[in-house]
Design a protein around this motif. Structure first.
Motif, PDB file in Angstrom:
ATOM      1  N   ILE A   1       0.768  -1.152   0.145  1.00  0.00           N
ATOM      2  CA  ILE A   1      -0.049   0.030   0.171  1.00  0.00           C
ATOM      3  C   ILE A   1       0.879   1.166  -0.124  1.00  0.00           C
ATOM      4  O   ILE A   1       0.585   2.217  -0.784  1.00  0.00           O
ATOM      5  CB  ILE A   1      -0.904   0.023   1.322  1.00  0.00           C
ATOM      6  N   PHE A   2       2.029   1.200   0.926  1.00  0.00           N
ATOM      7  CA  PHE A   2       2.699   2.410   0.769  1.00  0.00           C
ATOM      8  C   PHE A   2       3.529   2.765  -0.308  1.00  0.00           C
ATOM      9  O   PHE A   2       3.297   3.753  -1.038  1.00  0.00           O
ATOM     10  CB  PHE A   2       3.974   2.268   1.747  1.00  0.00           C
ATOM     11  N   ILE A   3       3.991   1.506  -1.100  1.00  0.00           N
ATOM     12  CA  ILE A   3       4.575   1.764  -2.602  1.00  0.00           C
ATOM     13  C   ILE A   3       3.492   2.324  -3.544  1.00  0.00           C
ATOM     14  O   ILE A   3       3.798   3.035  -4.460  1.00  0.00           O
ATOM     15  CB  ILE A   3       5.282   0.479  -2.900  1.00  0.00           C
ATOM     16  N   ALA A   4       2.244   1.521  -3.495  1.00  0.00           N
ATOM     17  CA  ALA A   4       1.303   2.052  -4.276  1.00  0.00           C
ATOM     18  C   ALA A   4       0.861   3.540  -4.162  1.00  0.00           C
ATOM     19  O   ALA A   4       0.815   4.226  -5.225  1.00  0.00           O
ATOM     20  CB  ALA A   4       0.056   1.001  -4.395  1.00  0.00           C
ATOM     21  N   PHE A   5       0.905   3.968  -2.954  1.00  0.00           N
ATOM     22  CA  PHE A   5       0.260   5.263  -2.354  1.00  0.00           C
ATOM     23  C   PHE A   5       1.392   6.382  -3.100  1.00  0.00           C
ATOM     24  O   PHE A   5       1.181   7.221  -3.630  1.00  0.00           O
ATOM     25  CB  PHE A   5       0.384   5.402  -1.200  1.00  0.00           C
ATOM     26  N   LEU A   6       2.710   5.865  -2.928  1.00  0.00           N
ATOM     27  CA  LEU A   6       3.721   6.962  -3.743  1.00  0.00           C
ATOM     28  C   LEU A   6       3.560   6.986  -5.234  1.00  0.00           C
ATOM     29  O   LEU A   6       3.751   8.194  -5.780  1.00  0.00           O
ATOM     30  CB  LEU A   6       5.179   6.346  -3.489  1.00  0.00           C
ATOM     31  N   LEU A   7       3.289   5.913  -5.903  1.00  0.00           N
ATOM     32  CA  LEU A   7       2.807   5.748  -7.416  1.00  0.00           C
ATOM     33  C   LEU A   7       1.672   6.716  -7.716  1.00  0.00           C
ATOM     34  O   LEU A   7       1.616   7.586  -8.578  1.00  0.00           O
ATOM     35  CB  LEU A   7       2.590   4.596  -7.827  1.00  0.00           C
ATOM     36  N   VAL A   8       0.469   6.431  -6.975  1.00  0.00           N
ATOM     37  CA  VAL A   8      -0.903   7.327  -7.225  1.00  0.00           C
ATOM     38  C   VAL A   8      -0.310   8.735  -6.721  1.00  0.00           C
ATOM     39  O   VAL A   8      -1.125   9.638  -7.412  1.00  0.00           O
ATOM     40  CB  VAL A   8      -1.808   6.988  -6.111  1.00  0.00           C
ATOM     41  N   ALA A   9       0.397   9.002  -5.787  1.00  0.00           N
ATOM     42  CA  ALA A   9       0.728  10.458  -5.477  1.00  0.00           C
ATOM     43  C   ALA A   9       1.435  11.125  -6.347  1.00  0.00           C
ATOM     44  O   ALA A   9       1.384  12.423  -6.924  1.00  0.00           O
ATOM     45  CB  ALA A   9       1.374  10.674  -3.988  1.00  0.00           C
ATOM     46  N   ALA A  10       2.459  10.289  -6.914  1.00  0.00           N
ATOM     47  CA  ALA A  10       3.148  11.075  -8.198  1.00  0.00           C
ATOM     48  C   ALA A  10       2.373  11.216  -9.157  1.00  0.00           C
ATOM     49  O   ALA A  10       2.466  12.423  -9.970  1.00  0.00           O
ATOM     50  CB  ALA A  10       4.480  10.100  -8.483  1.00  0.00           C
ATOM     51  N   LEU A  11       1.527  10.388  -9.323  1.00  0.00           N
ATOM     52  CA  LEU A  11       0.615  10.496 -10.824  1.00  0.00           C
ATOM     53  C   LEU A  11      -0.637  11.659 -10.326  1.00  0.00           C
ATOM     54  O   LEU A  11      -0.696  12.366 -11.475  1.00  0.00           O
ATOM     55  CB  LEU A  11       0.042   9.150 -11.030  1.00  0.00           C
ATOM     56  N   GLY A  12      -1.004  11.716  -9.171  1.00  0.00           N
ATOM     57  CA  GLY A  12      -2.073  12.667  -9.028  1.00  0.00           C
ATOM     58  C   GLY A  12      -1.336  14.127  -9.169  1.00  0.00           C
ATOM     59  O   GLY A  12      -2.005  15.130  -9.600  1.00  0.00           O
ATOM     60  N   THR A  13      -0.147  14.320  -8.447  1.00  0.00           N
ATOM     61  CA  THR A  13       0.338  15.750  -8.530  1.00  0.00           C
ATOM     62  C   THR A  13       0.865  16.070  -9.911  1.00  0.00           C
ATOM     63  O   THR A  13       0.833  17.220 -10.257  1.00  0.00           O
ATOM     64  CB  THR A  13       1.807  15.418  -7.611  1.00  0.00           C
ATOM     65  N   ALA A  14       1.217  14.881 -10.746  1.00  0.00           N
ATOM     66  CA  ALA A  14       1.365  15.400 -12.167  1.00  0.00           C
ATOM     67  C   ALA A  14       0.327  15.888 -12.894  1.00  0.00           C
ATOM     68  O   ALA A  14       0.316  16.829 -13.654  1.00  0.00           O
ATOM     69  CB  ALA A  14       2.018  14.157 -12.889  1.00  0.00           C
TER      70      ALA A  14
END
Length: 319
Positions: free
Chosen positions: A20-33
């Motif tokens: 979940i932590f790793i997936a959250f970082l991916l989603v956060a990077a995608l969302g901020t982009a």
């Protein structure tokens, strides 16, 4: 030692929260982009220098208007001076590349890396007590300090994994949304509010990460120490997260009293974030130097590490 580290590594990845932590970082990077793309001005396809020159011409015309007020005139002149500085410094005011995205957003997303690592570190030892597995762990033919060291090394490796994952996610997503820009492009310093200060975008990203790491290691070590002090996992995690979020407030309070109480310069919290030394635009207390802050962090780091191993060696596991 390697077998112990492998065992601890498997324990971390046996938990759903890790993924979940790793997936959250991916989603956060995608969302901020996506946010950055929505907030960025639309690219007209024209040469940015020509657009800035055109803006300056429009501003010069506006200054010649008869009905212009003094305040409006001052504002236009300030904007025109900034545009002239863009041209003089060869800075695209609307720079939109993967490096520019990372400078604006990825640096801030490291706070999630800190949070997730604190959660994991603060449960590395305390979870063994909560789950009742500490006795089985310590009856193995290894000394206590080796077992604890393997947990700390695993924590460092997990922290490195999260940080590298965030950087890779951000870099690739940045290319996907904004294209692959030059490492040496110049941009306005994101921390220089109200002043015209430039940075090389790639160097800025690297510096912000490098200067973030020492304070991050100290916070991580505090969380790991608390994991050895408390047998209750929830308590260890809760106190660690409280310290993490309270550190910024404590820093502000301490800095407001440093001028009156000199000894506060030796308290940990004002030195946790070294990024203020990069451009000098982030607030640091008078007389603060990078060398002094690094020395304070190193001293606290080894104190916390020594206390961690000391308490674990003396800890009673009979109850």
């Amino acid at each position: 030692m390697i077998s112990l580290v492998k065992n601890e590594w498997m324990k971390i990845f046996s938990k759903t929260s890790t993924y979940i932590f790793i997936a959250f970082l991916l989603v956060a990077a995608l969302g901020t982009a996506i946010i950055d793309m929505k907030l960025s001005p639309e690219q007209s396809g024209k040469d940015w220098k020509q657009e800035v020159k055109a803006d300056i011409q429009e501003q010069e015309k506006a200054l010649k208007a008869k009905d212009i007020g003094d305040e409006e005139k001052a504002a236009i002149m300030e904007e025109m001076d900034i545009n002239k500085q863009y041209l003089a410094e060869n800075i695209n005011p609307d720079l939109s590349t993967n490096w520019a995205y990372m400078a604006e957003w990825t640096v801030s997303l490291t706070s999630f890396v800190t949070l997730f690592v604190v959660i994991v570190c603060s449960s590395m030892v305390s979870s063994e007590f909560s789950d009742g597995t500490i006795k089985q762990l310590l009856i193995r033919p290894y000394k206590r300090w080796k077992i604890l060291l393997s947990k700390y090394i695993t924590s460092l490796l997990f922290a490195a994994l999260l940080l590298v994952s965030l950087l890779i996610f951000s870099y690739l997503i940045g290319i996907l949304f904004f294209g692959n820009g030059s490492y040496s492009d110049k941009m306005l310093d994101p921390t220089a509010f109200g002043s015209f200060s430039t940075v090389v975008v790639g160097t800025y990203v690297v510096d912000m990460i490098v200067y973030w790491i020492p304070g991050f290691l100290v916070i991580m070590t505090i969380a790991f120490m608390l994991s050895t002090l408390f047998k209750n996992q929830a308590l260890a995690v809760g106190i660690s997260i409280f310290i993490l979020f309270a550190s910024t407030t404590l820093n502000m309070i301490i800095q407001s009293f440093i001028g009156k109480y000199e000894w506060l310069k030796f308290v940990l919290f004002p030195h946790l974030d070294l990024r203020g030394y990069i451009s000098g635009t982030m607030e640091m207390f008078d007389g603060a130097t990078l060398g002094f802050s690094m020395s304070i962090l190193v001293v606290y780091y080894f104190i916390f590490l020594a206390l961690t191993f000391f308490f674990f060696q003396k800890k009673d596991i009979t109850n």
